[in-house]
Write an enzyme that holds these catalytic residues in place. Structure first.
Site, PDB file in Angstrom:
ATOM      1  N   CYS A  82       0.826  -1.205   0.000  1.00  0.00           N
ATOM      2  CA  CYS A  82       0.000   0.000   0.000  1.00  0.00           C
ATOM      3  C   CYS A  82       0.864   1.261   0.000  1.00  0.00           C
ATOM      4  CB  CYS A  82      -0.927  -0.005   1.215  1.00  0.00           C
ATOM      5  SG  CYS A  82      -1.960   1.461   1.293  1.00  0.00           S
ATOM      6  N   CYS A  99      -0.384   4.150   2.106  1.00  0.00           N
ATOM      7  CA  CYS A  99      -0.222   3.990   3.560  1.00  0.00           C
ATOM      8  C   CYS A  99       1.228   4.225   3.965  1.00  0.00           C
ATOM      9  CB  CYS A  99      -0.568   2.578   4.022  1.00  0.00           C
ATOM     10  SG  CYS A  99      -1.916   1.821   3.187  1.00  0.00           S
ATOM     11  N   ASP A 100       2.158   3.674   3.194  1.00  0.00           N
ATOM     12  CA  ASP A 100       3.543   3.596   3.665  1.00  0.00           C
ATOM     13  C   ASP A 100       4.535   4.459   2.895  1.00  0.00           C
ATOM     14  OD1 ASP A 100       2.708   1.729   5.548  1.00  0.00           O
ATOM     15  OD2 ASP A 100       2.880   0.103   4.111  1.00  0.00           O
TER      16      ASP A 100
END
Ligand code: NDP
Length: 310
Positions: free
Chosen positions: A134, A137-138
């Protein structure tokens, strides 16, 4: 044994929306959220294309809001993972967390889909230490660093262009000499100067040490050359698989495991079992389309229970 009219499995946009509709219709549904309450959307940050939010909306807030909207009408939303189902006859028998058993007259499967990994031991070893599925997200953790994205579809192109906005350099590892992605997404990649596409390459190993990922070992599948690239992050963009295994003994799926629903409805091949969201949608996979299919499933359940309860 506990009994309910409508049981919903899955706490993403599809599950919550079906809980909103079925609870508002007075069906007092029970919903089990599963391993990822809020669903896949909670792995992202701001959602900019969900209608009604002109300035965008925080994904977690959106999901929390859907959840409380359902609770407001009496939906019984619970933490818990459905570990077994018996759909051989109605009422359907569902086991939660290997211990609690509940019977349902109608079932909505809204278990979503999960990101796919390559299956390399080294990839598993560095999961959460540089390996991620992701980017939104990261990606933040790799600002001004070099990263790699594997895959050549729309997801990989979207991840790569997103990461290119914050990372120094993004390598795209593509196993063929063409992208699968749409032309528009390809154009975005080709016009982003800090993305380098490595065509015809397979990942042999994710390299790393105690601090996490340090590189990737690749093999060119045309000339056999093996070489390493230095990266701090390794992102997967090779698609998703639908979470339908639990039901596969009874519910018909396509060759990729997506639940097949009767055209134009949410009905599966088992009467009284309905499917909504990404578990039955290989194509659109959007929060809004998942929510819409949750609505359809709820209306189908309402009609089904009305007909079968007399
Ligand atoms: P896709 O199945 O479309 O693409 C997967 C990509 O990963 C392909 O390039 C495939 O290669 C590659 N791949 C698969 N397995 C491996 C492997 N083991 N090793 C290396 N590469 C691998 O999945 P997506 O998630 O990209 O897209 C799914 C659907 O969602 C599509 O319909 C897409 O259009 C849609 N989507 C739309 C978006 C948008 O419009 N904004 C954003 C994201 C997705 P190969 O081509 O060789 O098979």
């Amino acid at each position: 044994m506990e009994k309910t009219g409508c049981l919903i499995i899955g706490g993403g946009p599809a599950g919550y929306t079906s809980a909103i509709y079925t609870s508002r219709a007075g069906l007092t549904p029970v919903l089990y959220e599963g391993m990822e309450p809020g669903g896949q959307l909670t792995t992202t940050t701001i959602v900019e294309n969900y209608p009604g939010f002109a300035a965008g909306v925080d994904a977690n807030e959106l999901m929390a809001s859907m959840r409380s909207q359902a609770e407001r009408f009496g939906a019984d939303i619970r933490h818990g993972i459905v570990t077994a189902v018996d759909l051989s006859s109605r009422p359907f028998k569902v086991t939660v967390d290997d211990s609690h058993e509940i019977e349902a007259e109608a079932l909505i499967i809204a278990t979503g889909a999960t990101a796919r990994y390559l299956g390399l031991p080294s990839e598993q070893k560095f999961r959460g230490m540089g390996v991620s599925a992701c980017a939104t997200c990261d990606g933040f953790f790799y600002r001004k660093k070099d990263v790699a994205v594997v895959g050549g579809g729309d997801s990989a192109c979207e991840e790569a262009t997103y990461l290119a906005g914050m990372c120094k350099k993004v390598y795209m590892i593509v196993r063929r000499d063409v992208f699968r992605a749409s032309k528009a997404m390809q154009d975005r990649v080709f016009s982003t100067p800090n993305i380098e596409v490595l065509w015809n390459c397979n990942t042999q190993e994710v390299l790393g040490d105690d601090s996490g990922v340090t590189g990737v070992r690749l093999q060119n599948n045309k000339d056999g050359r093996v070489f390493d690239i230095k990266v701090d992050g390794f992102f997967l963009g090779i698609g998703h698989h639908p979470n339908s295994e639990l039901f596969s003994k009874w519910i018909k799926t396509d060759d990729k495991g997506y639940i097949i629903t009767e055209e134009g409805t949410s009905a599966t091949n088992v009467e009284g079992v309905f499917a909504a969201g990404d578990v039955q949608d290989p194509r659109y996979r959007q929060a809004i389309t998942a929510a819409a299919s949750g609505c359809r499933a709820a209306l189908d359940v309402e009609k089904f229970l009305l007909a079968h309860r007399g």
